[in-house]
Design an enzyme around this catalytic site. Structure first.
Site, PDB file in Angstrom:
ATOM      1  N   SER A 126      33.339  36.395  34.052  1.00 27.90           N
ATOM      2  CA  SER A 126      34.330  37.033  34.923  1.00 27.90           C
ATOM      3  C   SER A 126      35.497  37.620  34.148  1.00 27.90           C
ATOM      4  O   SER A 126      36.329  38.312  34.707  1.00 27.90           O
ATOM      5  CB  SER A 126      34.841  36.052  35.977  1.00 27.90           C
ATOM      6  OG  SER A 126      35.666  35.102  35.382  1.00 27.90           O
ATOM      7  N   LYS A 164      41.678  33.029  34.571  1.00 32.10           N
ATOM      8  CA  LYS A 164      41.877  34.300  35.289  1.00 32.10           C
ATOM      9  C   LYS A 164      43.259  34.870  34.968  1.00 32.10           C
ATOM     10  O   LYS A 164      44.165  34.166  34.557  1.00 32.10           O
ATOM     11  CB  LYS A 164      41.836  34.089  36.815  1.00 32.10           C
ATOM     12  CG  LYS A 164      40.515  33.591  37.388  1.00 32.10           C
ATOM     13  CD  LYS A 164      39.502  34.703  37.530  1.00 32.10           C
ATOM     14  CE  LYS A 164      38.193  34.191  38.099  1.00 32.10           C
ATOM     15  NZ  LYS A 164      37.503  33.281  37.197  1.00 32.10           N
TER      16      LYS A 164
END
Length: 209
Positions: A126, A164
């Protein structure tokens, strides 16, 4: 020698704050300094550290908690070789729980900061558009706050950690992947706890041909 994360935190705290205490801290002082509520839980952790020969049992003469010679020699070894705690695997895709067993790995000086850092291994893709790939190691500076746009280790609902970009607003926190095929994750601010900020990255070239 493996410590639980709590024991490691206490041990690291004692190592990093030796100059904070003019004399070895008592349990109360240690509790206060670490912001812990209960002495009870600290008691058992300290006992485990005594059993691991990392700290000396407080005696009547010297009531404070002090590091053993063994602990100091370990510290000299790890500092000299630029070792950082490696605390497991972190999902760059869906969150996984942060892992407890700690070992140490050597990290080049220029990838760390002066502050306490630890190493995580990335799983998933990701963050690939940021050049962070499955199997890479990331060096994380331990802190509980970040600026918008920094890459953080975020603990979601106290259960699962993920790597993230973070954007924080009064009413929501966004955890944003660097992968255009994935959606940002939206949470209420109280659901997300920052456990550190990305400061460096290493790659094992055996993973990427």
């Amino acid at each position: 020698m493996t410590l639980t994360r709590k024991q490691q935190e206490i041990f690291d705290f004692l190592l990093q704050n030796q100059e904070l205490f003019s004399h070895p801290p008592t349990l109360e002082e240690l509790c206060a300094a670490m912001g812990l509520k209960s002495r009870g839980s600290l008691h058992s952790q300290i006992k485990a550290l005594i059993d691991a020969d990392l700290i000396e049992a407080p005696e009547r003469k010297q009531r404070g908690i002090r590091l053993t010679e063994h602990a100091k020699s370990l510290l000299n070894k790890t500092e000299a070789s630029g070792m950082l705690p490696f605390v497991g695997t972190i999902a760059a895709g869906r969150p996984i729980e942060a892992i407890e067993n700690i070992s140490y790995m050597a990290v080049p000086e220029e990838l760390k900061t002066e502050n306490p850092c630890y190493v995580l291994k990335v799983k998933g893709d990701s963050m690939q558009e940021e050049g962070i790939f499955d199997g890479d190691w990331v060096i994380i500076e331990q802190r509980s706050h970040a600026r918008n746009g920094e890459i953080v280790v975020a603990l979601v609902e106290k259960a699962e950690a993920t790597l993230k970009f973070i954007e924080q607003y009064p009413h929501e926190t966004l955890l944003i992947p660097a992968n255009s095929s994935m959606q940002a994750m939206r949470y209420r601010p109280e659901q997300v706890e920052i456990q550190g900020v990305l400061v460096g990255q290493m790659r094992s070239y055996t993973n990427h041909h």
